[in-house]
Design a protein around this motif. Structure first.
Motif, PDB file in Angstrom:
ATOM      1  N   ALA A   5      -7.972  -4.409 -53.985  1.00 50.12           N
ATOM      2  CA  ALA A   5      -7.915  -3.458 -55.135  1.00 50.12           C
ATOM      3  C   ALA A   5      -8.767  -2.136 -54.487  1.00 50.12           C
ATOM      4  CB  ALA A   5      -8.352  -3.629 -56.483  1.00 50.12           C
ATOM      5  N   ARG A   6      -9.994  -2.363 -53.957  1.00 52.25           N
ATOM      6  CA  ARG A   6     -10.915  -1.112 -53.379  1.00 52.25           C
ATOM      7  C   ARG A   6     -10.128  -0.591 -52.298  1.00 52.25           C
ATOM      8  NH1 ARG A   6     -15.146  -4.687 -54.384  1.00 52.25           N
ATOM      9  NH2 ARG A   6     -15.259  -5.587 -52.336  1.00 52.25           N
ATOM     10  N   ARG A   7      -9.299  -1.207 -51.477  1.00 52.04           N
ATOM     11  CA  ARG A   7      -8.676  -0.733 -50.307  1.00 52.04           C
ATOM     12  C   ARG A   7      -7.392  -0.027 -50.878  1.00 52.04           C
ATOM     13  NH1 ARG A   7      -6.353  -5.608 -47.410  1.00 52.04           N
ATOM     14  NH2 ARG A   7      -8.672  -5.696 -46.763  1.00 52.04           N
ATOM     15  N   VAL A   8      -6.782  -0.411 -51.928  1.00 52.54           N
ATOM     16  CA  VAL A   8      -5.785   0.509 -52.600  1.00 52.54           C
ATOM     17  C   VAL A   8      -6.186   1.743 -53.087  1.00 52.54           C
ATOM     18  CG1 VAL A   8      -3.876   0.204 -54.281  1.00 52.54           C
ATOM     19  CG2 VAL A   8      -4.251  -1.770 -52.780  1.00 52.54           C
ATOM     20  N   ALA A   9      -7.380   1.692 -53.808  1.00 50.37           N
ATOM     21  CA  ALA A   9      -7.767   2.766 -54.238  1.00 50.37           C
ATOM     22  C   ALA A   9      -8.336   3.656 -53.059  1.00 50.37           C
ATOM     23  CB  ALA A   9      -9.036   2.295 -55.227  1.00 50.37           C
ATOM     24  N   ALA A  10      -9.031   3.259 -52.128  1.00 51.18           N
ATOM     25  CA  ALA A  10      -9.261   4.280 -50.962  1.00 51.18           C
ATOM     26  C   ALA A  10      -8.026   4.702 -50.306  1.00 51.18           C
ATOM     27  CB  ALA A  10     -10.186   3.374 -49.965  1.00 51.18           C
ATOM     28  N   LEU A  11      -7.053   3.972 -50.026  1.00 53.25           N
ATOM     29  CA  LEU A  11      -5.814   4.495 -49.301  1.00 53.25           C
ATOM     30  C   LEU A  11      -4.914   5.299 -50.329  1.00 53.25           C
ATOM     31  CD1 LEU A  11      -3.881   4.092 -47.101  1.00 53.25           C
ATOM     32  CD2 LEU A  11      -2.823   2.365 -48.332  1.00 53.25           C
ATOM     33  N   GLU A  29      -1.664 -10.740 -53.359  1.00 50.60           N
ATOM     34  CA  GLU A  29      -2.406 -10.222 -54.384  1.00 50.60           C
ATOM     35  C   GLU A  29      -1.455  -8.638 -54.641  1.00 50.60           C
ATOM     36  OE1 GLU A  29      -6.338  -8.039 -56.422  1.00 50.60           O
ATOM     37  OE2 GLU A  29      -6.520  -8.963 -54.520  1.00 50.60           O
ATOM     38  N   VAL A  30      -1.055  -8.591 -55.871  1.00 55.52           N
ATOM     39  CA  VAL A  30      -0.104  -7.665 -56.288  1.00 55.52           C
ATOM     40  C   VAL A  30      -0.555  -6.731 -57.404  1.00 55.52           C
ATOM     41  CG1 VAL A  30       2.388  -6.968 -56.787  1.00 55.52           C
ATOM     42  CG2 VAL A  30       1.734  -8.972 -55.502  1.00 55.52           C
ATOM     43  N   LEU A  31      -0.562  -5.392 -57.182  1.00 54.96           N
ATOM     44  CA  LEU A  31      -1.270  -4.501 -58.172  1.00 54.96           C
ATOM     45  C   LEU A  31      -0.176  -3.365 -58.408  1.00 54.96           C
ATOM     46  CD1 LEU A  31      -4.682  -3.850 -56.300  1.00 54.96           C
ATOM     47  CD2 LEU A  31      -4.396  -5.393 -58.420  1.00 54.96           C
ATOM     48  N   LEU A  32      -0.274  -3.132 -59.728  1.00 55.70           N
ATOM     49  CA  LEU A  32       0.499  -1.857 -60.196  1.00 55.70           C
ATOM     50  C   LEU A  32      -0.307  -0.693 -60.011  1.00 55.70           C
ATOM     51  CD1 LEU A  32       3.225  -0.809 -61.579  1.00 55.70           C
ATOM     52  CD2 LEU A  32       2.185  -1.313 -63.793  1.00 55.70           C
ATOM     53  N   LEU A  33      -0.098   0.310 -59.609  1.00 50.08           N
ATOM     54  CA  LEU A  33      -0.631   1.805 -59.323  1.00 50.08           C
ATOM     55  C   LEU A  33       0.141   2.654 -60.401  1.00 50.08           C
ATOM     56  CD1 LEU A  33      -2.522   3.977 -58.403  1.00 50.08           C
ATOM     57  CD2 LEU A  33      -1.122   4.068 -56.242  1.00 50.08           C
ATOM     58  N   ARG A  34      -0.565   3.166 -61.472  1.00 48.05           N
ATOM     59  CA  ARG A  34      -0.027   4.238 -62.377  1.00 48.05           C
ATOM     60  C   ARG A  34      -0.578   5.678 -61.947  1.00 48.05           C
ATOM     61  NH1 ARG A  34       2.097   1.844 -66.401  1.00 48.05           N
ATOM     62  NH2 ARG A  34       1.496  -0.479 -66.932  1.00 48.05           N
ATOM     63  N   ARG A  35       0.363   6.440 -61.135  1.00 48.65           N
ATOM     64  CA  ARG A  35      -0.047   7.581 -60.670  1.00 48.65           C
ATOM     65  C   ARG A  35      -0.026   8.730 -61.562  1.00 48.65           C
ATOM     66  NH1 ARG A  35       0.505   7.515 -55.024  1.00 48.65           N
ATOM     67  NH2 ARG A  35       1.617   5.894 -53.913  1.00 48.65           N
ATOM     68  N   VAL A  42       3.831  -0.361 -56.748  1.00 50.80           N
ATOM     69  CA  VAL A  42       3.573  -1.623 -56.463  1.00 50.80           C
ATOM     70  C   VAL A  42       2.607  -1.750 -55.369  1.00 50.80           C
ATOM     71  CG1 VAL A  42       3.906  -3.971 -56.288  1.00 50.80           C
ATOM     72  CG2 VAL A  42       5.276  -2.502 -57.938  1.00 50.80           C
ATOM     73  N   ALA A  43       1.742  -2.302 -55.023  1.00 50.31           N
ATOM     74  CA  ALA A  43       0.750  -2.279 -54.044  1.00 50.31           C
ATOM     75  C   ALA A  43       0.747  -3.980 -53.665  1.00 50.31           C
ATOM     76  CB  ALA A  43      -0.600  -1.902 -54.153  1.00 50.31           C
ATOM     77  N   GLU A  72       3.288   1.896 -45.593  1.00 48.59           N
ATOM     78  CA  GLU A  72       2.466   0.596 -45.185  1.00 48.59           C
ATOM     79  C   GLU A  72       1.088   0.897 -44.321  1.00 48.59           C
ATOM     80  OE1 GLU A  72       5.136  -1.221 -41.892  1.00 48.59           O
ATOM     81  OE2 GLU A  72       6.702   0.102 -43.039  1.00 48.59           O
ATOM     82  N   HIS A  73       0.154   0.344 -44.691  1.00 50.13           N
ATOM     83  CA  HIS A  73      -0.916   0.771 -43.881  1.00 50.13           C
ATOM     84  C   HIS A  73      -2.001  -0.309 -44.246  1.00 50.13           C
ATOM     85  CE1 HIS A  73      -3.734   3.645 -41.808  1.00 50.13           C
ATOM     86  NE2 HIS A  73      -4.650   3.317 -42.828  1.00 50.13           N
TER      87      HIS A  73
END
Length: 269
Positions: A5-11, A29-35, A42-43, A72-73
């Motif tokens: 989650a921290r990686r997704v938040a930083a990215l 792990e699968v996360l939903l990101l509300r922009r 979906v991450a 993708e990164h």
């Protein structure tokens, strides 16, 4: 917040409160990101996000609904969020059958795939070859059963020697989803919304059909939309279902031992 989650938040620059863990995600792990603009993304995490992204693009090119790959990164795959009402009505199953037929109409040049990948901790050998029974025996059944208890391994070895009599030598090299079950099928308003979590390769189309009937019982509308099958489908289905049964046994434990036993008993292994 997890490391992922921290990686997704930083990215993405998303604050923590906009990240929500999604149900499912047994193997990653699968996360939903509300922009901020109201869109949802979906991450997904994992060591082979580039491979999954390429597979999703391949499915899309075949005319099958899939989530758009947004990026993708560094072990993060960002995908378009697809609304899913989870109602598998006969109408939805008919749409799934038609889309599966369209997918299988796309063919390759060899059985297998251009790269190896894994289902969780189960590594898959996708080396391309022209011998279908040999591919299924060596690169699916024997390879997946290699770490199981000796009695099961010996039964699989006996079965593998018979696959030349049970499977067609050179069925059309259909593009397969590779993990086609209702958990990887999104539906909405009586239609197929998207296929997700592919494990693609080229092989006998009945592999996908065996998987979709392993945990689910599609109504007649699915088969009617897909089309008729060759004689002997029932016995071949047991051969093809044995591979995902082994995978589930390895990933999730002895709760799947009964499924493995039933399939091997029916095959006389």
């Amino acid at each position: 917040m997890s490391v992922f989650a921290r990686r997704v938040a930083a990215l993405t620059g998303a604050p923590e409160e906009r990240l929500q863990r999604l149900a499912g995600g047994d193997l990653s792990e699968v996360l939903l990101l509300r922009r901020g603009d109201g869109r949802c993304t979906v991450a997904k995490g994992g060591p082979a996000v580039a491979t999954e992204a390429a597979m999703l693009r391949t499915l899309a090119a075949a005319g099958v609904p899939t989530p758009l790959v947004e990026g993708e990164h560094e072990g993060v795959l960002l995908l378009q969020h697809i609304d899913n009402d989870g109602v598998f009505s006969p109408l939805a199953w008919a749409d799934i059958g038609a889309a599966t037929r369209e997918l299988h109409a796309v063919t390759g040049e060899s059985y297998g795939w251009s790269v190896d990948y894994a289902l969780g901790s189960v590594a898959l050998d996708n080396r391309q070859r022209s011998d279908w029974p040999g591919f299924w025996a060596e690169q699916r059944l024997l390879a997946t059963a290699r770490v199981l208890d000796r009695p099961w391994r010996e039964r699989v070895e006996r079965l593998a020697k018979r696959l030349g009599d049970l499977l067609p030598p050179d069925p059309p090299l259909s593009l397969l989803h590779g993990d086609l079950w209702s958990g990887n099928i999104l539906v909405r308003d009586g239609q197929l919304a998207a296929l997700v979590d592919p494990a693609c390769y080229h092989g006998h189309s009945e592999v996908d059909l065996a998987m979709v009937t392993l945990f689910d019982a599609p109504p007649p509308e699915f088969q009617e939309a897909y089309g008729s099958l060759e004689p002997g489908w029932g016995e071949r289905r047991d051969v093809y279902q044995l591979f995902p049964a082994f995978v589930h046994l390895r990933l999730f434990g002895t709760g799947y031992a009964g499924m493995v036993e039933r399939l091997m008993d029916r095959l006389g292994a």
